[in-house]
Write a protein that holds these residues in place. Structure first.
Motif, PDB file in Angstrom:
ATOM      1  N   ALA A 100       0.836  -1.191   0.043  1.00 46.56           N
ATOM      2  CA  ALA A 100      -0.010  -0.102   0.065  1.00 46.56           C
ATOM      3  C   ALA A 100       0.964   1.408   0.070  1.00 46.56           C
ATOM      4  O   ALA A 100       1.492   1.290   0.877  1.00 46.56           O
ATOM      5  CB  ALA A 100      -0.882  -0.066   1.269  1.00 46.56           C
ATOM      6  N   LYS A 101       0.714   2.125  -1.131  1.00 44.57           N
ATOM      7  CA  LYS A 101       1.617   3.236  -1.102  1.00 44.57           C
ATOM      8  C   LYS A 101       0.455   4.573  -0.927  1.00 44.57           C
ATOM      9  O   LYS A 101      -0.560   4.514  -1.741  1.00 44.57           O
ATOM     10  CB  LYS A 101       2.217   3.207  -2.438  1.00 44.57           C
ATOM     11  CG  LYS A 101       3.237   2.111  -2.650  1.00 44.57           C
ATOM     12  CD  LYS A 101       3.915   2.071  -4.323  1.00 44.57           C
ATOM     13  CE  LYS A 101       4.580   0.964  -4.351  1.00 44.57           C
ATOM     14  NZ  LYS A 101       5.088   0.963  -5.871  1.00 44.57           N
ATOM     15  N   TYR A 102       1.054   5.361  -0.189  1.00 43.86           N
ATOM     16  CA  TYR A 102       0.120   6.627  -0.008  1.00 43.86           C
ATOM     17  C   TYR A 102       1.181   7.751   0.556  1.00 43.86           C
ATOM     18  O   TYR A 102       2.005   7.346   1.294  1.00 43.86           O
ATOM     19  CB  TYR A 102      -1.116   6.320   0.889  1.00 43.86           C
ATOM     20  CG  TYR A 102      -2.127   7.509   0.874  1.00 43.86           C
ATOM     21  CD1 TYR A 102      -3.257   7.232  -0.421  1.00 43.86           C
ATOM     22  CD2 TYR A 102      -2.347   8.316   1.823  1.00 43.86           C
ATOM     23  CE1 TYR A 102      -4.045   8.275  -0.815  1.00 43.86           C
ATOM     24  CE2 TYR A 102      -3.590   9.169   1.333  1.00 43.86           C
ATOM     25  CZ  TYR A 102      -4.099   9.239   0.502  1.00 43.86           C
ATOM     26  OH  TYR A 102      -5.157  10.069   0.234  1.00 43.86           O
ATOM     27  N   GLY A 111      -3.159   1.761  -1.264  1.00 39.66           N
ATOM     28  CA  GLY A 111      -2.914   2.713  -0.437  1.00 39.66           C
ATOM     29  C   GLY A 111      -4.047   3.793  -0.121  1.00 39.66           C
ATOM     30  O   GLY A 111      -4.218   4.078   1.058  1.00 39.66           O
TER      31      GLY A 111
END
Length: 135
Positions: free
Chosen positions: A24-26, A39
């Motif tokens: 998860a990228k955020y 994300g």
């Protein structure tokens, strides 16, 4: 990210720690401003369900492909756990994921060299014990 699975996991107990490579990228936790749908959905789910996303100040994943940027995808998600230290990471050779470390300060008794028969664990008693002893 599957919201139904997360709802089930965080519905198990009043005090929950979930950690791992969530992919998860955020921007909230990824200082390189990486972002993906996982994300975005995780961030929304955690805000909606009053969960805390705990993360390192440095990237945890360094892809071998040069066209991908380093990212922070190894996360701790907590519910009603205030005693978790700030996660940290440190480089290790021959891997594209750096290990992530956080400590839970608790009242658990620590006994060295205990061996448990996991086939006969009473999970309901375990959940009660965790709920009573974690902040």
């Amino acid at each position: 990210f599957n919201a139904k699975d997360f709802k089930n996991i965080f519905g198990i107990s009043n005090n929950v720690i979930l950690f791992g490579d969530l992919n998860a990228k955020y921007p909230v936790w990824d200082y390189k401003n990486n972002k993906n749908a996982v994300g975005k959905n995780l961030h929304y789910f955690c805000r909606k369900n009053n969960l805390t996303i705990n993360f390192t100040d440095e990237s945890t994943h360094y892809p071998s492909q040069k066209f991908f940027k380093p990212s922070t995808i190894d996360l701790f998600i907590t519910k009603n756990v205030n005693s978790l230290t700030k996660p940290s990471t440190f480089p290790i050779a021959n891997t594209n994921h750096n290990p992530v470390l956080a400590t839970v300060h608790s009242r658990f008794p620590i006994t060295e060299n205990q061996i448990y028969d996991i086939k006969n664990i009473n999970w309901e008693n375990y959940r009660c014990y965790i709920n009573e002893n974690i902040n």
